[in-house]
Design a protein around this motif. Structure first.
Motif, short mmCIF file in Angstrom:
data_model
loop_
_atom_site.label_atom_id
_atom_site.label_comp_id
_atom_site.label_asym_id
_atom_site.label_seq_id
_atom_site.Cartn_x
_atom_site.Cartn_y
_atom_site.Cartn_z
N THR A 4 -7.61 -18.86 11.19
CA THR A 4 -6.19 -19.07 10.91
C THR A 4 -5.92 -18.99 9.42
OG1 THR A 4 -6.12 -20.56 12.81
CG2 THR A 4 -4.26 -20.67 11.30
N MET A 5 -6.80 -19.62 8.62
CA MET A 5 -6.59 -19.62 7.17
C MET A 5 -6.64 -18.20 6.61
SD MET A 5 -8.68 -23.04 6.05
CE MET A 5 -8.24 -23.05 4.32
N VAL A 6 -7.62 -17.42 7.07
CA VAL A 6 -7.74 -16.04 6.57
C VAL A 6 -6.54 -15.21 7.02
CG1 VAL A 6 -9.12 -13.93 6.72
CG2 VAL A 6 -10.25 -16.12 6.34
N SER A 7 -6.11 -15.42 8.28
CA SER A 7 -4.95 -14.64 8.78
C SER A 7 -3.69 -14.97 7.98
CB SER A 7 -4.68 -14.94 10.26
OG SER A 7 -5.86 -14.80 10.99
N VAL A 8 -3.44 -16.27 7.77
CA VAL A 8 -2.25 -16.66 7.00
C VAL A 8 -2.35 -16.09 5.58
CG1 VAL A 8 -0.93 -18.61 6.07
CG2 VAL A 8 -1.85 -18.73 8.36
N MET A 9 -3.56 -16.14 5.03
CA MET A 9 -3.78 -15.62 3.67
C MET A 9 -3.40 -14.14 3.58
SD MET A 9 -7.40 -15.50 1.64
CE MET A 9 -8.13 -14.16 2.57
N VAL A 10 -3.91 -13.35 4.56
CA VAL A 10 -3.65 -11.90 4.53
C VAL A 10 -2.16 -11.63 4.72
CG1 VAL A 10 -4.11 -9.74 5.74
CG2 VAL A 10 -5.98 -11.31 5.26
N LEU A 11 -1.55 -12.35 5.71
CA LEU A 11 -0.11 -12.14 5.96
C LEU A 11 0.72 -12.51 4.74
CD1 LEU A 11 0.33 -13.49 9.60
CD2 LEU A 11 0.53 -11.13 8.81
N CYS A 12 0.35 -13.61 4.11
CA CYS A 12 1.08 -14.09 2.94
C CYS A 12 0.96 -13.06 1.80
CB CYS A 12 0.46 -15.41 2.51
SG CYS A 12 1.42 -16.31 1.35
N ALA A 13 -0.26 -12.55 1.60
CA ALA A 13 -0.46 -11.57 0.52
C ALA A 13 0.33 -10.30 0.79
CB ALA A 13 -1.95 -11.26 0.38
N ILE A 14 0.35 -9.87 2.07
CA ILE A 14 1.11 -8.65 2.40
C ILE A 14 2.60 -8.91 2.16
CG2 ILE A 14 1.82 -7.14 4.31
CD1 ILE A 14 -1.02 -7.47 5.44
N ALA A 15 3.10 -10.06 2.64
CA ALA A 15 4.54 -10.35 2.51
C ALA A 15 4.94 -10.43 1.04
CB ALA A 15 4.86 -11.66 3.23
N LEU A 16 4.15 -11.18 0.25
CA LEU A 16 4.52 -11.34 -1.17
C LEU A 16 4.34 -10.02 -1.93
CD1 LEU A 16 3.07 -14.89 -1.92
CD2 LEU A 16 5.43 -14.25 -1.46
N GLY A 17 3.31 -9.26 -1.53
CA GLY A 17 3.09 -7.95 -2.17
C GLY A 17 4.27 -7.02 -1.90
N LEU A 18 4.72 -7.01 -0.64
CA LEU A 18 5.86 -6.13 -0.29
C LEU A 18 7.13 -6.60 -0.99
CD1 LEU A 18 5.27 -5.47 3.51
CD2 LEU A 18 5.04 -3.84 1.62
N ALA A 19 7.29 -7.93 -1.09
CA ALA A 19 8.48 -8.47 -1.76
C ALA A 19 8.51 -8.02 -3.23
CB ALA A 19 8.48 -10.00 -1.68
N SER A 20 7.36 -8.12 -3.90
CA SER A 20 7.30 -7.71 -5.31
C SER A 20 7.51 -6.21 -5.44
CB SER A 20 5.95 -8.10 -5.93
OG SER A 20 5.71 -9.46 -5.74
N LEU A 21 6.90 -5.47 -4.51
CA LEU A 21 7.04 -4.01 -4.53
C LEU A 21 8.51 -3.61 -4.33
CD1 LEU A 21 5.43 -1.30 -4.57
CD2 LEU A 21 5.40 -1.41 -2.08
N GLY A 22 9.17 -4.30 -3.39
CA GLY A 22 10.59 -3.99 -3.12
C GLY A 22 11.43 -4.23 -4.36
N SER A 23 11.22 -5.37 -5.02
CA SER A 23 12.00 -5.66 -6.22
C SER A 23 11.68 -4.67 -7.34
CB SER A 23 11.73 -7.09 -6.71
OG SER A 23 12.47 -7.98 -5.94
N ALA A 24 10.40 -4.28 -7.42
CA ALA A 24 10.00 -3.33 -8.47
C ALA A 24 10.67 -1.97 -8.23
CB ALA A 24 8.48 -3.18 -8.49
N ALA A 25 10.72 -1.57 -6.96
CA ALA A 25 11.36 -0.28 -6.64
C ALA A 25 12.84 -0.33 -6.98
CB ALA A 25 11.15 0.05 -5.16
N LEU A 26 13.49 -1.48 -6.65
CA LEU A 26 14.91 -1.61 -6.98
C LEU A 26 15.12 -1.66 -8.49
CD1 LEU A 26 16.05 -4.11 -4.21
CD2 LEU A 26 16.91 -1.80 -4.57
N ALA A 27 14.18 -2.32 -9.20
CA ALA A 27 14.29 -2.38 -10.66
C ALA A 27 14.29 -0.97 -11.24
CB ALA A 27 13.13 -3.20 -11.23
N ARG A 28 13.40 -0.14 -10.73
CA ARG A 28 13.36 1.25 -11.21
C ARG A 28 14.65 1.99 -10.84
NH1 ARG A 28 9.03 4.10 -12.53
NH2 ARG A 28 9.42 5.75 -11.03
N HIS A 29 15.15 1.68 -9.63
CA HIS A 29 16.40 2.31 -9.21
C HIS A 29 17.55 1.95 -10.17
CE1 HIS A 29 19.44 3.86 -6.49
NE2 HIS A 29 20.10 2.72 -6.62
#
Ligand code: SF4
Ligand code: SF4
Length: 477
Positions: free
Chosen positions: A349-374
């Motif tokens: 459970t800990m590893v699964s939450v960790m991976v999901l959390c990293a993916i979610a936060l990574g995508l969130a940062s990527l989304g904001s970065a893409a909009l920043a460039r836009h």
């Protein structure tokens, strides 16, 4: 021997354009003199802390079981547990935001013992696997999961195993590798990277009086025990505040100054943003969250039941057996016995939450970065993603503080505070972390050159911070 950040570090400004004023640094000679006078006393402080460390970790193992009504005022075990989780952890986390890694330099007996062992040890060349930037991340994850499966917050034997074991490892590493340095503190300490990230939020800053051109890369040719190239130092992360470089009146010494908490992360583009560090924020917050979430997830028990039934159907009866007590909690006297099934379910459970959390936060940062460039930022996508990833640090800090400092509020309840009031205080702390994260994201986007459309560019990373705050709120409240 050099650690290469994932970020393209050429983005850092050349020294000629990176002035003290950029970092808000105004040297404090009075404080520098005071710290220099304090330094010779530090070894005595470390020895005293070692004695306290032994008392808090070893003595409780040999004390009788406390009664259900026992409190820290009348039972040694309960008192030791309170000192560990109600005093030590909160103090370390609070202090890092005010004074940086003062715990490491001033008080920690583990780093000091490792350095002492190094002076009398083999002083071999540090192997590449230790210098790999992912090593402290792995170290944190392994210790966090082991802490959870052994029940480190509830059982004195587990606390002795985790803290005593890492202490012994720190001495062994110091004895084997490095030359008059702290290999353990720079590369291996399970909480070193955690403290390093949060030290970037700290109000105390040690910086060169005049920056030299070049990168703040790891170097052997320095008096700094954590390999900092002092004239090029740009980040608080690796500074354990040992005070060795505080030389009042000398140009070569670092200047002590004060800044607004969070200032370094607001200006992260000038302070060596590092993708490994951001990866750690995402993974570390996730694995710690997983450690609390399995206790409150309503469907955890039915999952556990289904997995256990499947193994039994396959004839794998060992899954229902208790494992070794160094790996999982086996305490029949306290009516807690983990079986292999529990071990795999909790760590899974800990590893699964960790991976999901990293993916979610990574995508969130990527989304904001893409909009920043836009919206006009000229920063490359990966660099912008890494910089925005740092905005998750405050919400992670608050959540970890509440989660790990389980005993923090016990005395307040003893003094008449109700459970509902404690919950309100915790909620406010998580809210404060969330607001700080939003402020950081706003400032980082400003640094990325986003003026028009900044609020819109913030939406993905703000959603990431809000989800993390909500998940932690569920887990600890
Ligand atoms: S890095 Fe770890 S071992 Fe080193 S001083 Fe800090 S807490 Fe102690
Ligand atoms: S920068 Fe100075 S205070 Fe910080 S760890 Fe290095 S020598 Fe010690």
């Amino acid at each position: 021997m050099q650690t290469i950040p994932i970020a393209d570090i050429t983005e850092a400004k050349p020294a000629s354009r990176f002035s003290q004023a950029d970092a808000g640094a105004l040297s404090r000679p009075g404080v520098e003199r005071l710290l220099a006078r304090l330094r010779p006393w530090l070894p005595w402080v470390h020895v005293s802390m070692f004695v306290v460390f032994l008392a808090v970790l070893v003595v409780p193992v040999y004390l009788p079981e406390p009664s259900e009504q026992a409190s820290s005022l009348d039972d040694g075990r309960v008192l030791a547990n309170y000192l560990l989780w109600g005093v030590w952890f909160p103090l370390v986390f609070f202090s890092v935001v005010i004074t940086g890694r003062s715990w490491c330099g001033f008080l920690c007996p583990m780093g000091a013992a490792s350095e002492l062992a190094n002076r009398h040890g083999l002083q071999r060349v540090t192997p590449a696997w230790i210098r790999w930037p992912g090593t402290p991340i792995v170290s944190f994850i392994v210790i966090t999961i082991l802490g959870q499966t052994t029940g480190v917050r509830d059982h004195p034997e587990a606390a002795l195993e985790i803290f005593g074991g890492t202490f012994a490892l720190a001495i062994l590493v110091g004895w084997l590798w490095g030359r008059n340095k702290r290999v353990w503190c720079r590369h291996l300490c399970p909480i070193g990277l955690l403290l390093g990230v949060f030290a970037r939020l700290g109000a105390v800053q040690l910086s060169p009086r005049k920056w030299k051109p070049g990168l703040d890369a790891l170097t052997e040719k320095t008096i700094c025990p954590t390999y900092i190239d002092l004239p090029r130092k740009r980040a608080a992360r690796h500074c354990i505040e040992c005070l060795r470089c505080i030389l009042p009146g000398h140009r070569a010494g670092l200047a002590v100054s004060f800044r607004r908490p969070g200032r370094e992360l607001e200006m992260i583009r000038h302070h060596l943003p590092d993708g490994w560090e951001v990866l750690f924020i995402f993974l570390g917050a996730g694995v710690a969250l997983g450690g609390f979430l399995w206790l409150v997830m309503p469907f955890y028990d039915s999952w556990r039941q289904s997995v256990g039934t499947w193994f039994i159907d396959q004839g794998q009866y060992w899954i229902g057996e208790p494992g070794p007590d160094w790996l999982m909690s086996v305490h029949p006297e306290r009516r807690e016995i983990f079986r292999w099934l529990d071990f795999f379910m909790i760590s899974g459970t800990m590893v699964s939450v960790m991976v999901l959390c990293a993916i979610a936060l990574g995508l969130a940062s990527l989304g904001s970065a893409a909009l920043a460039r836009h919206f006009g930022s000229e920063c490359r996508l990966l660099r912008a993603t890494i910089q925005l990833g740092y905005s998750q640090a405050p919400v992670a800090l608050m959540a970890l503080m509440i989660g790990l400092a389980t005993e923090l509020f016990t005395p307040f309840i003893g003094l008449g505070m109700t459970v509902a009031q404690v919950s309100n205080v915790k909620s406010l702390m998580i809210l404060a972390g969330l607001l700080w994260s939003l402020w950081l994201a706003w400032q980082i986007l400003n640094g990325l050159g986003v003026r028009r459309g900044r609020a819109l560019a913030m939406v993905p990373t703000a959603l990431g911070s809000a989800s993390m705050a909500a998940a932690w709120w569920m887990a600890v409240l």
